[in-house]
Design a protein around this motif. Structure first.
Motif, mmCIF file in Angstrom:
data_model
loop_
_atom_site.group_PDB
_atom_site.id
_atom_site.type_symbol
_atom_site.label_atom_id
_atom_site.label_comp_id
_atom_site.label_asym_id
_atom_site.label_seq_id
_atom_site.Cartn_x
_atom_site.Cartn_y
_atom_site.Cartn_z
ATOM 1 N N PRO A 1 -12.724 10.786 -0.697
ATOM 2 C CA PRO A 1 -13.773 9.284 -0.497
ATOM 3 C C PRO A 1 -12.782 8.437 -1.177
ATOM 4 N N TYR A 2 -13.578 7.114 0.044
ATOM 5 C CA TYR A 2 -12.650 5.405 -0.247
ATOM 6 C C TYR A 2 -11.776 5.866 0.891
ATOM 7 N N LYS A 3 -11.539 5.044 1.912
ATOM 8 C CA LYS A 3 -10.485 5.327 2.686
ATOM 9 C C LYS A 3 -9.509 4.514 2.254
ATOM 10 N N GLN A 4 -8.506 4.610 1.244
ATOM 11 C CA GLN A 4 -7.564 3.352 1.472
ATOM 12 C C GLN A 4 -6.431 3.771 0.397
ATOM 13 N N ILE A 5 -5.158 2.960 0.714
ATOM 14 C CA ILE A 5 -4.073 2.580 1.186
ATOM 15 C C ILE A 5 -2.768 3.849 -0.610
ATOM 16 N N VAL A 6 -4.243 3.425 -1.544
ATOM 17 C CA VAL A 6 -3.725 3.619 -2.733
ATOM 18 C C VAL A 6 -3.808 4.506 -2.713
ATOM 19 N N ILE A 7 -5.284 5.060 -2.775
ATOM 20 C CA ILE A 7 -5.799 6.865 -2.314
ATOM 21 C C ILE A 7 -5.165 8.019 -1.362
ATOM 22 N N ALA A 8 -4.781 7.254 -0.548
ATOM 23 C CA ALA A 8 -3.921 8.358 0.167
ATOM 24 C C ALA A 8 -2.848 8.767 -0.132
ATOM 25 N N ILE A 9 -2.090 7.781 -1.026
ATOM 26 C CA ILE A 9 -0.999 7.725 -1.065
ATOM 27 C C ILE A 9 -0.921 8.382 -2.196
ATOM 28 N N ILE B 1 2.346 16.996 8.391
ATOM 29 C CA ILE B 1 2.299 16.464 9.754
ATOM 30 C C ILE B 1 1.286 15.113 9.533
ATOM 31 N N GLY B 2 2.106 13.653 10.111
ATOM 32 C CA GLY B 2 1.724 12.444 9.772
ATOM 33 C C GLY B 2 2.167 11.896 9.219
ATOM 34 N N GLY B 3 2.445 10.533 9.174
ATOM 35 C CA GLY B 3 3.418 9.816 8.320
ATOM 36 C C GLY B 3 3.078 8.417 8.194
ATOM 37 N N GLY B 4 2.107 8.437 7.707
ATOM 38 C CA GLY B 4 1.067 7.636 7.257
ATOM 39 C C GLY B 4 1.353 7.309 5.439
ATOM 40 N N PRO B 5 0.093 6.398 4.690
ATOM 41 C CA PRO B 5 0.657 6.617 3.320
ATOM 42 C C PRO B 5 0.583 8.004 2.602
ATOM 43 N N ALA B 6 -0.212 8.868 3.253
ATOM 44 C CA ALA B 6 -0.199 9.657 1.894
ATOM 45 C C ALA B 6 0.669 11.192 2.926
ATOM 46 N N GLY B 7 1.398 11.118 4.224
ATOM 47 C CA GLY B 7 2.522 11.893 4.662
ATOM 48 C C GLY B 7 3.672 10.977 4.426
ATOM 49 N N ALA B 8 4.022 10.210 4.155
ATOM 50 C CA ALA B 8 5.101 9.729 3.074
ATOM 51 C C ALA B 8 5.038 10.032 1.597
ATOM 52 N N SER B 9 4.238 9.698 0.855
ATOM 53 C CA SER B 9 4.419 10.155 -0.168
ATOM 54 C C SER B 9 4.938 12.131 -0.651
ATOM 55 N N ALA B 10 3.764 12.580 0.720
ATOM 56 C CA ALA B 10 4.194 14.010 0.358
ATOM 57 C C ALA B 10 5.629 14.601 0.758
ATOM 58 N N ALA B 11 6.425 13.778 1.402
ATOM 59 C CA ALA B 11 7.378 14.059 1.359
ATOM 60 C C ALA B 11 8.182 13.927 0.841
#
Length: 536
Positions: A495-503, A221-231
């Motif tokens: 912690p730390y809301k960063q693109i690289v961390i979300a991925i 659920i969600g298409g940001g960096p975390a969601g795209a990486s998980a998919a």
């Protein structure tokens, strides 16, 4: 006007024109008209399939229409630029050239059929700023719709060129879309969101298409960096994978410069978001676009099927779920904020800053985003007052040094914004409470709110464990309080809301969910509440 490298790239694109096109310009003696004349002739010199005509009769000048050279009637001239399409809109211009010349927009067959079936006539006017990274999505969607349906016309208007119109319509944020002379949409929107507003039956049809979809092994659920990486990680494991996205990129789409994404020296939010989507679509992932989750039904027992209800009415099922819903801009929550939203209260300095040229503005927030906003605005506006509720700024030292070097910036610490004031039409000032406990007033014309993010988790209350701030509580494997449900990215306690961390978070959650799948036998059982909701 165009650099040699850009000309070389553009020449390659123009070699793919399927049919000759005419750039039909309506010009006058102004400097912007001369600039438009130069641009159009430079483009035409790169291809024998592009011609320029200066016989246009439009009242907005300068402007130009892109039409097929063999077009007959107004229906073949649906794309107009009352703008010199450079900056973020240069890509919109190139895409419009290709699409008017015969290249089909990259929409699904269902979306194309829906656009062509729209009844009535639609005259869109889309106000943009060339510095706005949100505007091209709307422009490109409406231009493509204009190509597909002869009853649709879109005019892209640069607010800087037509300031009288902007003032008359009290436009203080972009993108701003009018339909047949009436306000239609504010802010970023993709083609499916636009169609949902034009076609009242679209949500029901979307739910109907999803009604009988088979359960997923893993549903993100969600298409940001975390969601795209998980998919991507899930698909690479050979799992039946689905991803529900309101828009790919999420909060990244609203980010201008990105210089800390390792191995990529410099990029911007829209480019990175497009790359994330393209990467996901390389795999066997069922992308469920322009949908928002509304309710979570956890499985009755480990190994059972979780249910996710969508606002469209559809219900999806999966053995594992990854929640990667990201976050949104935090609001001040003070009187006047909602009343003057888009009329002096703004949240994107890159998009809306140009509308405050020569004016006095305030920025609420002393973190990196607030200080960066103040620095950007200081080059445009007359004066910036930055208000930080705490005793000191929280931004990186390099940003603070830059901020304090600017002569038209005032920094107020221990300043809590308590009210935004206006005259019923626009913002005229704000009140803040100082460290002395007294209320102070500032006369100004704009307030940019940059006070951080809130997780998009309101719909999860009563299911997974949340913190008092609404963050999803996860362990070091990305697991939530419910077996089979994982979470990643800015919506979590990581912690730390960063693109690289979300991925990285998304990859970790997908691997953890995979490990869960191979260790917990499937029961195929659906939660009773899912069945009850579906029956309704």
């Amino acid at each position: 006007m165009l650099q040699d490298t850009i000309k070389a790239q553009l020449k390659g694109y123009l070699a793919n024109l399927a049919h000759p096109v005419v750039l039909e310009a309506s010009l006058d003696d102004s400097a912007p008209s001369r600039e438009m004349h130069e641009l159009l002739h430079e483009v035409a010199a790169l291809s024998d399939k592009v011609q320029v005509s200066e016989q246009g009769v439009a009242t907005r000048r300068p402007s130009f229409v892109i039409r097929r050279a063999d077009a007959t009637g107004q229906g073949m001239a649906g794309v107009t630029f009352a703008a010199i399409p450079m900056g973020h809109e240069f890509t919109s211009f190139v895409l419009a050239l290709l699409q008017v010349a015969g290249h089909a927009p990259k929409f699904s067959d269902d979306v194309i059929a829906q656009i062509r079936a729209l009844p009535g006539k639609y005259a869109f006017e889309t106000y943009v700023a060339l510095s706005c990274q949100n505007c091209p999505d709307v422009v490109q969607a409406l231009n493509a719709m204009s190509v597909l349906n002869p009853n649709i016309h879109n005019t892209t208007i640069d607010g800087a060129l037509f300031q009288d119109e902007v003032a008359a319509r009290n436009i203080m944020s972009v993108p701003q879309v009018y339909l047949n002379g009436e306000p239609f949409e504010t802010g970023r929107a993709d083609v499916e969101q636009i169609l949902a507003k034009l076609d009242a039956d679209a949500p029901r049809r979307a739910a109907e298409r999803l009604k009988d979809i088979a359960p997923f092994d893993m549903l993100i659920i969600g298409g940001g960096p975390a969601g795209a990486s998980a998919a991507i990680y899930a698909a690479r494991k050979g799992l039946r994978t689905g991803i529900v996205v309101e828009r790919f990129g999420g909060q990244v789409m609203d980010t201008d410069g990105i210089e800390n994404f390792i191995s990529v020296k410099e990029t911007d939010g829209p480019k990175l978001s497009a790359a994330l989507e393209a990467h996901v679509r390389q795999y066997d992932v069922d992308v469920i676009s322009s949908q928002r989750a509304s309710e979570l039904f956890p499985a009755a027992q480990p190994g059972g099927l979780h249910g996710v209800a969508l606002e469209s009415g559809a219900i999806l099922h999966a053995r594992t779920v990854i929640l990667a819903t990201g976050a949104h801009w935090r609001h001040l929550g003070v009187p006047g904020e909602e009343e003057y939203r888009n009329r002096g209260v703004a949240y994107c300095p890159h998009c809306d800053g140009p509308f405050y040229k020569g004016k006095r503005v305030a920025v609420a927030g002393g973190g990196n985003s607030g200080v960066e906003a103040a620095i950007d605005l200081a080059g445009i506006v007359a004066h910036v007052t930055l208000l930080q509720r705490g005793s000191h700024l929280k931004a990186d030292k390099v940003l603070q040094d830059k901020l304090y070097s600017m002569p038209n910036v005032t920094v107020l610490t221990e300043a809590l914004t308590t009210r935004i004031e206006g005259n019923g039409k626009n913002v005229t000032g704000l009140t803040y409470r100082g460290g002395d406990g007294a209320d102070h007033h500032l006369d100004l014309e704009g307030v940019f709110v940059q006070i951080g993010l809130l997780p998009n988790t309101g719909w999860l209350k009563g299911t997974v464990r949340l913190t008092d701030f609404g963050e999803i509580v996860v362990n070091d494997h990305g697991a939530t309080s419910i077996p089979g449900i994982f979470a990643a990215g800015d919506a979590t306690t990581t912690p730390y809301k960063q693109i690289v961390i979300a991925i990285g978070d998304g990859a970790k959650a997908a691997l953890s969910a995979f490990d869960y799948l191979i260790r917990v036998p499937a029961t195929g059982e659906k939660h009773a509440a899912v069945l009850e909701t579906a029956a309704k």
